[in-house]
Design an enzyme around this catalytic site. Structure first.
Site, PDB file in Angstrom:
ATOM      1  N   SER A 168     108.791  40.167  14.196  1.00 18.88           N
ATOM      2  CA  SER A 168     107.748  39.912  15.184  1.00 18.88           C
ATOM      3  C   SER A 168     107.204  38.497  15.056  1.00 18.88           C
ATOM      4  O   SER A 168     107.307  37.866  13.998  1.00 18.88           O
ATOM      5  CB  SER A 168     106.595  40.904  15.013  1.00 18.88           C
ATOM      6  OG  SER A 168     105.877  40.642  13.815  1.00 18.88           O
ATOM      7  N   LYS A 169     106.618  38.026  16.139  1.00 21.85           N
ATOM      8  CA  LYS A 169     105.991  36.705  16.144  1.00 21.85           C
ATOM      9  C   LYS A 169     104.837  36.653  15.146  1.00 21.85           C
ATOM     10  O   LYS A 169     104.631  35.645  14.474  1.00 21.85           O
ATOM     11  CB  LYS A 169     105.498  36.374  17.543  1.00 21.85           C
ATOM     12  CG  LYS A 169     104.773  35.040  17.643  1.00 21.85           C
ATOM     13  CD  LYS A 169     104.219  34.821  19.030  1.00 21.85           C
ATOM     14  CE  LYS A 169     103.414  33.526  19.103  1.00 21.85           C
ATOM     15  NZ  LYS A 169     102.262  33.502  18.207  1.00 21.85           N
ATOM     16  N   ARG A 170     104.091  37.739  15.053  1.00 25.95           N
ATOM     17  CA  ARG A 170     102.937  37.771  14.158  1.00 25.95           C
ATOM     18  C   ARG A 170     103.354  37.511  12.715  1.00 25.95           C
ATOM     19  O   ARG A 170     102.737  36.712  12.005  1.00 25.95           O
ATOM     20  CB  ARG A 170     102.230  39.129  14.270  1.00 25.95           C
ATOM     21  CG  ARG A 170     101.009  39.247  13.365  1.00 25.95           C
ATOM     22  CD  ARG A 170     100.352  40.609  13.522  1.00 25.95           C
ATOM     23  NE  ARG A 170      99.833  40.794  14.867  1.00 25.95           N
ATOM     24  CZ  ARG A 170      99.265  41.922  15.305  1.00 25.95           C
ATOM     25  NH1 ARG A 170      99.162  42.955  14.481  1.00 25.95           N
ATOM     26  NH2 ARG A 170      98.804  42.006  16.539  1.00 25.95           N
ATOM     27  N   ASP A 225     104.513  33.826  12.324  1.00 26.28           N
ATOM     28  CA  ASP A 225     103.376  32.903  12.238  1.00 26.28           C
ATOM     29  C   ASP A 225     102.718  32.978  10.867  1.00 26.28           C
ATOM     30  O   ASP A 225     102.326  31.956  10.283  1.00 26.28           O
ATOM     31  CB  ASP A 225     102.342  33.244  13.322  1.00 26.28           C
ATOM     32  CG  ASP A 225     102.816  32.866  14.717  1.00 26.28           C
ATOM     33  OD1 ASP A 225     103.793  32.104  14.817  1.00 26.28           O
ATOM     34  OD2 ASP A 225     102.227  33.348  15.706  1.00 26.28           O
TER      35      ASP A 225
END
Length: 506
Positions: A263-265, A268
């Site tokens: 996931s992007k989360r 990041d």
């Protein structure tokens, strides 16, 4: 039969790296089989449309060298390739299903749908869905008198068109990766085919488009596997079962620890990209990093992605795009998810960086120097790139780690200074400085010969001074061949740096 595959993203934001891998596998399969790779834009969900997303997808493909043979902005005989421009086509086939009793109108309001779900929840039903059982108590053309249905249609009351799924029917397909998949129709709900805005859902649109565009193989992520039996039913209902494409559902990309979907989360949080290029979301103004801007080479990224879930059956890891085409096979795609190992991505980048010509690398390096107001000749830039490229992972690190080619160090590695800096070394460096000042030009060979002469005069070996000399010249404890560095700097600059160190190192 011609092999025709498609990648059909929705322009709802940046293209996730999992989507890039799906596109790559479609491309490799098409090229391996002398087929066509088609780019289709599925933009029927207008509420989630994001300005610029479509251009982003095309730019990512151009950067990676994944060139569609047909599609939006590429042309072809099966257009339009944008679903929002095919509305009348979907309405035609939805009406066909209505006329043949394989679909129906549903007039339920959002409140009625919520009441249905609550009723099923209270009854402890396994699934709170609109299906062959729950539809019997809802407002649709299967439960309402024909006259009332006609009246509602004529009055403009909002409605959707749902697929009529019969009970106790076994639906099956053979997946090219997972083998036979069978599902009871009791587990398939009456999905919406046409929304109240007159646009189709993914289910109808993708089946109609795949048929009309003569798609031979549907290669997509495993998140669509639960929908595959529904799509098989649609092919059957529309009379297209004999021309139904073959399906292959790709394994998920997992977090680096293998625990859950990438996931992007998480990306990041841990500081790595999951998008091919930087993305500035025009809706929430959120910025996301991309592989391109982080310094990844397109060839390295495609190689890395290809190996996430597929293997060639050999020990080979480095492949050009053409070599990937030659080696690619659907049967060698794994069923299980693939861990997204960013360190492996860096390794691929490092390998490809080593093989780029110094001249090609120097082009970007000179641009970076210009941005930092640093003057440099092309010849020197080429030489620096040659010295540095085997010691860096990303092109920008040539500048970040090689500032000493342009600036005298103001700080010196404290560990080396503490261990190696002494009066004897100072005397050797003083004499080496004098020897350099007498030289008209400096090469790696003459720099080395002169240093050896000074060391011989002092009756000591290279180990006594070499690491300290490197720190004096660069400020760092490690790096490329020191004699080559000094040759690039020139005798005068090296002398000045020795002088500066003698004056400033305590």
């Amino acid at each position: 039969m011609e092999v025709r595959v498609r990648f059909a993203p929705s322009p709802t934001g940046a293209l996730h790296i999992g989507g890039v891998r799906t596109a790559l596998y479609n491309y490799l399969f098409a090229k391996k089989n002398n087929g066509k790779f088609i780019l289709r834009i599925e933009d029927t969900d207008q509420n989630r449309f994001v300005e610029g997303a479509e251009d982003y997808i095309e730019e990512a493909f151009r950067w990676l060298g994944i060139d569609p043979d047909e599609g939006v902005n590429y042309g072809g005989d099966f257009g339009p390739y944008k679903q929002s421009e095919r509305k009348a086509t979907y309405q035609k086939y939805a009406q066909q299903l209505i006329d043949e009793g394989k679909a129906y109108y549903a007039f339920d309001t959002p409140e009625e749908l919520e009441a249905m779900r609550q009723r099923l929840k209270d009854a402890k039903a396994d699934n709170q869905v609109y299906d062959s059982l729950s539809r019997q108590k809802m407002r649709n053309s299967l439960t309402l008198p024909e006259t009332e249905v006609q009246k509602l249609l004529e009055s403009g009351v909002a409605y959707v068109i749902r697929l009529k799924v019969d009970r106790e029917v076994e639906v099956g397909l053979t997946d090219m990766i997972r083998g036979m998949v069978k599902v009871s129709s009791n587990n398939i709900d009456d999905k919406v085919l046409m929304k109240s805005d007159g646009l189709p859902t993914y289910h109808l649109a993708n089946v109609v488009d795949d048929h009309l565009m003569q798609i031979s193989h549907v290669i997509r992520g495993e998140e669509w596997l639960p929908s595959a039996p529904l799509h098989v039913l649609l092919y059957q209902y529309l009379g297209w079962e004999d021309t139904m494409p073959q399906f292959a559902h790709l394994p998920l990309l997992l977090k680096p620890d293998g625990n859950g979907k990438l996931s992007k989360r998480d990306a990041d949080k841990h500081g790595y990209p999951v998008f091919p290029m930087d993305w500035n979301d025009p809706k929430n103004h959120e910025k996301s990093m991309g592989f391109r801007e982080q310094g990844y080479l397109p060839e390295a990224l495609t190689n890395f992605l290809a190996m996430l879930g597929w293997n060639p059956g050999t020990e080979q890891e480095l492949f050009t795009l053409n070599e990937l085409v030659e080696s690619f096979s659907i049967v060698r795609i794994n069923k299980s998810g693939a861990k997204f190992d960013i360190e492996k991505a860096k390794w691929f980048n490092q390998q490809y960086l080593k093989n780029i010509s110094n001249e090609q690398l120097a082009v970007g390096f000179l641009d970076l120097l210009k941005e930092n107001d640093v003057a440099c000749t092309e010849e020197k830039a080429v030489a620096i790139c040659g010295l540095m490229k085997e010691r860096v992972t990303f092109p920008q690190e040539i500048w970040e780690n090689g500032r000493y080619f342009f600036f005298q160090p103001e700080e010196y590695d404290p560990k080396v200074v503490k261990k190696k800096w002494n009066d004897e070394v100072k005397l050797i460096l003083e004499d080496y400085k004098k020897a350099l000042k007498s030289m008209e030009s400096l090469t790696a060979v003459s720099a080395s010969e002169s240093l050896n002469s000074v060391l011989e005069m002092h009756g000591t070996g290279l180990g006594k001074v070499m690491q300290m000399l490197r720190v004096v010249i660069t400020g760092l404890a490690g790096g490329p061949d020191l004699m080559e560095i000094m040759a690039l700097l020139g005798a005068g600059e090296v002398s000045n740096r020795i002088d500066h160190a003698l004056e400033n190192i305590a």
